[in-house]
Design an enzyme around this catalytic site. Structure first.
Site, short mmCIF file in Angstrom:
data_model
loop_
_atom_site.label_atom_id
_atom_site.label_comp_id
_atom_site.label_asym_id
_atom_site.label_seq_id
_atom_site.Cartn_x
_atom_site.Cartn_y
_atom_site.Cartn_z
N ASP A 125 13.21 -14.46 19.50
CA ASP A 125 14.40 -14.55 18.66
C ASP A 125 14.26 -15.54 17.50
O ASP A 125 15.16 -15.65 16.67
CB ASP A 125 15.63 -14.90 19.49
N GLY A 126 13.14 -16.29 17.46
CA GLY A 126 12.94 -17.22 16.35
C GLY A 126 13.84 -18.43 16.38
O GLY A 126 13.98 -19.14 15.37
N ASP A 261 -3.99 -24.44 17.60
CA ASP A 261 -2.90 -24.24 16.64
C ASP A 261 -1.90 -25.39 16.67
O ASP A 261 -1.00 -25.44 15.84
CB ASP A 261 -2.18 -22.91 16.90
N ASN A 262 -2.07 -26.32 17.61
CA ASN A 262 -1.23 -27.52 17.65
C ASN A 262 -1.97 -28.76 17.18
O ASN A 262 -1.52 -29.88 17.43
CB ASN A 262 -0.70 -27.75 19.07
N ASP A 271 4.52 -31.13 16.82
CA ASP A 271 4.86 -29.96 17.62
C ASP A 271 4.96 -30.30 19.11
O ASP A 271 4.10 -29.93 19.91
CB ASP A 271 3.85 -28.84 17.39
#
EC number: 2.7.7.-
Length: 475
Positions: A125-126, A261-262, A271
């Site tokens: 849902d973002g 990716d973190n 993050d």
């Protein structure tokens, strides 16, 4: 809305100017409600704003309603998640809001989380839960207070939607936050370009990173040796990551999910998902409930940072000689050990010890913490609160605040600490006390404290414990 100071800031489309090979243009979601729950006034002077001239409504307009004529960029990247390569990543619930120069001349990113779906939402849902936003605020502010190189949250707006999550009691409240960091370019950004076999874009992005975030080595590079700047960049990144890993370890912080990716290309911590501060010294402690094998345990963090740097070197090999990167990476442990020892000694109030003595004291401290299972943060807070200058004169004046009992380890620690103090001048003792205060805040952010802050918000919308915690950090 020309009267909103956030909309008048001099945003610079520096990453955007590289072209759309690195991002997708997206729109922010429209939310039914906008309640400002957190504004970080400490960050406003950094971007040239006077907090007294910035209203809560200004925050809401810019970072909740996303007013103004701005182009939002969902960044593209891949990543290795728990060791498995994932080519379907990217900003799935956030975007790059804008880039601007701080008063220090450095480039900063404002990036969102929970601002709606993007091409990389993968059916989600973002959105961001309010609890997730609160946890990120707490992490950034606590780490900042502990001296960790970290992103910080500029704003948190509750948005009035009900979300369903498997790891929180649902339905739960929604929010959108804005993070201030040096860069949102990740190791995984370069991994994606390698995956696509775009060495031309790798070099272009690397030039961008060096120009924006690693300018110091450039004057040392001879025009006839352009590859030297790339080698220097990687060497500096290795040092930054070693320092960051040391900061996490000394702070007793477990990031929880150190996928590539973190990992920020600037060597900055960001993050924060299932993070935790360790209650006791335990290298096997894990923060993520789904990290069944302990890949990202507290004690594994330096190793994982080194491994991620090695994976990054594969993605950069088309531009930087692999042999040079290997040489730099071989120094990671040396850099880490040096930073970690310095930071741990600082928590003990000390600096400039002979290397062998410093190593011995840190080893004794860790042994004591492991043996007694005394609270990690409580041990250093106890040292701060109980320290007395008489310790320099009489070893028996050192009280047993560590709950160690009359153990051999405790006696060895006291003996060495007393020996160091005995050759310390009065002026140096004052500096020692100041270091103890700077390095060891009076408040400790364990899971129990986070829940104690969140529960009043969840049950009765009481933000007082949250505000009190932030104020105590500031004080």
């Amino acid at each position: 809305m020309p009267d909103n100071p956030f909309l008048r800031l001099d945003y610079q489309p520096i990453l955007e100017s590289l072209g759309d090979d690195y991002f997708d243009r997206v729109l922010a979601a429209e939310f039914p409600q906008h309640l400002l729950r957190w504004r970080n006034d400490d960050l406003l002077p950094q971007v040239g704003l006077d907090p007294s001239r910035v209203s809560d409504n200004h925050f809401i307009q810019a970072f909740g309603q996303f007013k103004g004529d701005r182009s939002f960029l969902a960044l593209r990247y891949h990543g290795r998640q728990f060791g498995e390569y994932n080519p379907w990543l990217g900003d799935g619930r956030g975007f790059l809001y804008g880039q601007l120069r701080g008063r220090d001349g450095e480039l900063y990113d404002l990036g969102t989380k929970g601002s709606g779906t993007t091409p990389y939402s993968r059916g989600a849902d973002g959105r961001l839960t309010l609890k997730g936003g609160v946890r990120e605020v707490l992490a950034g502010e606590m780490l900042h207070r502990l001296g960790v190189t970290t992103s910080r949250i500029l704003s948190l707006v509750e948005t009035g939607e009900l979300l369903w999550r498997g790891d929180e009691p649902s339905p739960t409240r929604s929010s959108v936050m804005v993070r201030c960091s040096r860069s949102h370019i990740r190791f995984g950004t370069f991994e994606r370009l390698h995956y696509l076999e775009r060495s031309d874009l790798t070099q272009e992005l690397l030039n961008h990173v060096i120009e924006c975030y690693y300018p110091a080595p450039l004057p040392l590079v001879k025009p006839e040796a352009p590859r030297e700047k790339y080698i220097r960049f990687y060497d500096e990144l290795v040092q930054r990551m070693a320092r960051l890993a040391a900061q996490w370890m000394a702070a007793g912080f477990c990031h929880g999910v150190l996928n590539t990716d973190n990992m920020s290309i600037t060597g900055e911590s960001f993050d924060y998902g299932p993070y935790a501060f360790i209650p006791h010294y335990d290298p096997q402690f894990t923060a993520a409930y789904f990290d069944y094998a302990g890949r990202y345990s507290y004690g594994n963090q330096p190793l994982v940072c080194s491994l991620n740097l090695e994976l990054l070197s594969l993605a950069l090999a088309s531009v930087i000689p692999q042999s040079a990167m290997k040489q730099s990476l071989e120094q990671f442990n040396c850099h880490y050990d040096s930073h970690y020892r310095r930071l741990m000694l600082s928590r003990l109030g000390l600096e400039d010890l002979p290397e062998s003595e410093g190593k011995e004291l840190v080893a004794l401290t860790l042994g004591l913490l492991k043996d007694t299972q005394n609270g990690y943060g409580q041990f250093f807070l106890g040292l701060r609160e109980s320290f007395d200058r008489n310790w320099r004169i009489e070893i028996d004046a050192i009280p047993n605040w560590s709950a160690a009992g009359p153990s051999t380890l405790w006696q060895a620690w006291k003996t060495l600490y007393h020996r160091i103090l005995s050759r310390t001048s009065e002026q140096e003792l004052s500096q020692l006390e100041q270091r103890l205060q700077r390095a060891n805040p009076r408040i400790i952010l364990l899971r129990e404290e986070i829940e104690a802050i969140w529960e009043p918000i969840a049950i009765e919308n009481n933000w007082e414990p949250f505000n009190q915690f932030i104020q105590q950090l500031s004080d």
